[in-house]
Design a protein around this motif. Structure first.
Motif, short mmCIF file in Angstrom:
data_model
loop_
_atom_site.label_atom_id
_atom_site.label_comp_id
_atom_site.label_asym_id
_atom_site.label_seq_id
_atom_site.Cartn_x
_atom_site.Cartn_y
_atom_site.Cartn_z
N ASN A 169 0.82 -1.21 0.00
CA ASN A 169 0.00 0.00 0.00
C ASN A 169 0.86 1.26 0.00
O ASN A 169 0.50 2.27 -0.60
N ILE A 192 -9.34 -2.16 3.34
CA ILE A 192 -10.06 -1.90 2.09
C ILE A 192 -9.31 -2.46 0.88
O ILE A 192 -9.92 -2.98 -0.06
N ASP A 231 -9.56 7.37 -4.96
CA ASP A 231 -10.69 7.72 -4.10
C ASP A 231 -11.99 7.13 -4.65
O ASP A 231 -12.87 6.72 -3.89
N ASN A 265 -11.87 3.40 -3.92
CA ASN A 265 -12.15 3.13 -2.50
C ASN A 265 -13.62 3.36 -2.17
O ASN A 265 -14.20 2.62 -1.37
N GLN A 289 -15.70 0.50 -0.71
CA GLN A 289 -16.16 0.74 0.66
C GLN A 289 -17.66 0.45 0.78
O GLN A 289 -18.13 -0.02 1.82
N LYS A 339 -9.93 3.14 6.11
CA LYS A 339 -11.35 3.22 5.76
C LYS A 339 -11.86 4.63 6.09
O LYS A 339 -11.25 5.33 6.90
N SER A 378 -3.55 10.70 1.13
CA SER A 378 -4.27 9.97 0.08
C SER A 378 -4.41 10.84 -1.17
O SER A 378 -4.32 10.34 -2.29
#
Lengths: 433, 320
Positions: free
Chosen positions: A91, A209, A398, A401, A405, B269, B281
């Motif tokens: 990651n 995730i 994003d 995810n 998610q 998360k 991020s």
């Protein structure tokens, strides 16, 4: 020193202020002016002499020993050439490898994940052009397309992994299951059978995730209206609130009773532990974790299967594969010749076989000898109708995810509609940004 | 002994008694500093400029661009990034909300726990010294180690937390910890409190040991009880130490980056995403311009909170 050279406090402030102003002006140099971005890609020929130290940047800490063994023989055959492995967790590698390699500190030879990272690294001019070099001919042509862009072969995807559940064949036999279920009802029925012998049907790392997302591939492969579903979600053409996506989330709800307790809080290591101890029948990650569960002491025979979310006659795919670990020579390397030599060395059948058998990974290199029992047992998957992992179609992390998610959220108890709307809101914001 | 009145008379003597503003003292040769002495500040100044001033200015410049972090060209977007961040970024808002929850829990509980520990361990006895060392010990651990320790505790299947609860018959209290979206950020906050309470305890102990004993003796003579002594002497006298603890804890709680990534994975998360991890991020998503905008808002936010906290703290300690 005479008094005329003395400086008052005010004078000193002026001097420092002037210096600060100069620094401010210097700071306003345009971003990216460090160069590299728009330079034409170098060719990976590497005409210089082989020797000196190079860095091999990758994320496979579990492969470190096998690679060290190959590197040792490489150094022995190329006197004076040494290789340093710069390894980051996967990651972290996804997050920061581009900047680190671009800085020149690491990665004479480096790898990229298929998808967003590979695209960005090509855009950044990191990959030397391998088109037309002999090394490309050592690979199975249909499996290295993920390393090409606009007709140029920048990288060579080295690993061929199956991002689908790994099964404990002993537990399945005990539950009376001899064949992978051909449809969704069969999958649920199999889970019931496993529960009936007091085993956990599926160990799923829902707390992470990244690893939880491997199941997403399988759940989408037959449900989506087209094979480029994730690219279309990212472009705004498809939405998480569409019926097919909601249907998939409903199926996640149906799976709830068959995950381990508190699945949304489980990291990947405990999930591997449940599987390797024989408590869980399936590990919902992929073939790349077989070596890890063996290291944890698993001695049972393993297989693979994927949930078919539709009826048998509607199923287009029976599993998921991914060609990743995209090897490349750094176009800015001072020692391209040695990096290229190592790439060629890794691509030779003998050394590729050492890597494959030592790490329990299938490879894209042609004519690899799979002697590892697990690889031999799952080699039939190389010829099956598997889909190239769709989650790597997402170039925006994003958005990826958010979509993934939503699946975790429904397992945690959120309604599919609410989870889908929440995900779509994030996606809409990013599509319209 | 001169009084203010006599001082005024003295300064006004030559102006017919009219009060005269005190003259600014002329700087004589003695106030001049040899230029060579300024040179001694240069290394520190150069480091400060290179590693703080220039990056900060660059961040301001990048925040007005759509730079992806590696391309040579970019577009200027003016205040577009700020507009996007303040009006249409659910992920940033979610991270901000999580961060505020995290901050409140950490600041309140870490400060209270550190103060209680300090009060009990303020005396320099052998037992106190040993206990101070034990409570301070987590601080010297790396945050990654702490994250792994608590990852083991919080694992819902094999973790120490649920195992202990089950062993004592409290099965009903078992939890999925970080898997529970509503509670996850609070479990990380508890980890942060465990991690840094000992460090803050040391600051409070230093503050407590600086309080003159005579004040307590006088209070005892006046009949003040323990609580009254605490509210009237200890708490006001601890103002500087408390200000440091609260400000430092606040900043720490906004920068609990490695703890979150260690416990929640990368990327975390949404239930564990805080501002620092969100910025990371965004950088990882090749949006350097937008990440720079987030960083600036982040910096302003911490500054604003610290200023407000200091004012509130001054008020409470004045009241006390």
């Amino acid at each position: 020193m005479s008094e005329k050279f003395n400086l008052s406090r005010r004078g000193a402030l002026h001097v420092f202020g002037g210096g600060g102003l100069l620094a401010a002006v210097a700071a306003c140099a345009g971003p990216g002016s460090g160069g590299g971005g728009d330079e034409p890609p170098d060719t990976g020929g590497g005409d210089g002499e082989i020797g000196g130290e190079i860095s091999f940047a990758h994320w496979r800490a579990e492969d470190q020993e096998v690679l060290a063994e190959i590197i040792e023989s490489f150094s022995a055959e190329n006197d004076g050439a040494t290789v340093r492995q710069d390894i980051s967790p996967s990651n972290d590698y996804q997050s920061s490898a581009l900047q680190q390699i671009r800085s020149g500190n690491i990665g004479d030879l480096f790898v990229a994940f298929r998808g967003a990272q590979f695209v960005d690294m090509v855009s950044a001019g990191l990959y030397a052009d391998l088109s037309g070099t002999d090394v490309v001919g050592k690979y199975n042509p249909s499996l290295i397309e993920a390393g090409a862009q606009d007709g140029t072969q920048y990288g060579l995807p080295y690993q061929l992994v199956f991002n689908q559940p790994v099964s404990n064949l002993d537990v399945l036999e005990e539950a009376g299951i001899s064949e992978p279920p051909p449809d969704w009802d069969g999958w649920l029925s199999m889970c019931e059978d496993i529960l009936s012998i007091d085993k956990i049907p599926m160990a799923w790392p829902g707390g992470e995730i990244g690893n939880a997302g491997h199941l997403f591939n399988c759940m989408m492969m037959n449900n989506a209206p087209s094979d480029d579903m994730c690219a279309k979600i990212e472009s705004g053409e498809y939405k998480c609130t569409d019926d097919w996506f909601l249907h998939t989330l409903d199926q996640y709800v149906e799976l709830r009773p068959y995950f381990q307790n508190n699945a949304t809080g489980t990291a990947v290591e405990p999930a591997q532990q449940m599987f390797s101890s024989g408590d869980a029948a399936l590990l919902l990650t992929g073939s790349f974790h077989i070596a890890a569960v063996r290291a944890l002491g698993a001695e049972f025979p393993v297989g693979m299967m994927a949930p078919i979310t539709v009826s048998a006659d509607e199923a287009k795919y029976v599993g998921i594969h991914n060609a990743t670990f995209v090897l490349g020579v750094n176009s800015a390397s001072d020692n391209q010749a040695t990096a290229m030599a190592l790439l060629e060395y890794l691509s030779e059948t003998e050394h590729a076989s050492t890597y494959a058998n030592g790490t329990a990974q299938h490879l894209t290199v042609a004519e690899v000898n799979y002697e590892n029992e697990d690889l031999a047992a799952t080699a039939d998957w190389l010829d099956k109708d598997t889909m190239l992992a769709p989650r790597f179609q997402f170039n925006d992390l994003d958005i990826r995810n958010a979509a993934e998610q939503s699946c975790i959220d429904v397992v945690g108890g959120t309604s599919p509609e609410q989870a889908a709307e929440r995900a779509q809101q994030i996606i809409d914001e990013r599509v319209n940004a | 002994m001169s009084t203010p009145a006599s001082a005024t008379t003295a300064t006004g003597a030559g102006t017919g008694g009219r009060p005269e503003r005190p003259r600014r003292r002329r700087r004589g040769p003695s106030s001049r500093v040899h230029p060579l002495l300024y040179a001694f500040t240069l290394p520190a100044l150069i480091i400060y400029v290179i590693f703080f001033v220039i990056p900060t200015l660059q961040a301001v410049q990048y925040s007005a661009t759509d730079w992806d972090g590696f391309s040579a060209d970019y577009e200027n977007v003016g205040i577009g990034n700020f507009d996007r961040l303040l009006t249409g970024d659910t992920l940033f808002l979610n991270a901000l909300t999580n961060n505020l929850k995290f901050m409140v829990v950490v600041v309140v509980f870490q400060t209270i726990l550190a103060l209680i520990l300090a009060i009990f361990l303020v005396r320099n006895t052998r037992g106190s010294t040993l206990l101070r060392g034990l409570f301070f010990f987590p601080t010297i651990l790396s945050s990654v180690s702490v994250a792994y320790i608590f990852k083991f505790i919080y694992d819902p299947n094999f973790g120490l937390g649920n195992r202990v609860l089950e062993a004592v018959g409290l099965d009903a209290l078992t939890s999925s910890y970080l898997g529970n979206d509503e509670a996850a950020i609070y479990w990380v906050a508890i980890t942060q409190v465990w991690f840094h309470a000992g460090q803050m305890m040391v600051i409070f102990i230093a503050g407590l040991q600086a309080v003159p004993r005579e004040l307590y003796e006088a209070a005892e003579i006046d009949g003040a009880g323990r609580w009254k002594q605490f509210t009237a002497i200890t708490w006001p006298m601890l103002a500087p130490a408390t200000a440091i603890v609260v400000a430092y804890t606040t900043i720490q709680s906004f920068k609990a980056f490695d703890l979150i990534l260690g416990l929640g994975g990368n990327p975390p998360k949404t239930s564990l995403d805080i501002l620092s991890t969100r910025i990371y991020s965004t950088f990882a998503n090749s949006e350097f311009g937008y990440a720079a905008t987030q960083s600036i808002i982040f910096m302003l936010f911490i500054a604003a909170i610290v200023v407000v906290q200091r004012r509130m703290l001054k008020l409470t300690q004045k009241e006390a």
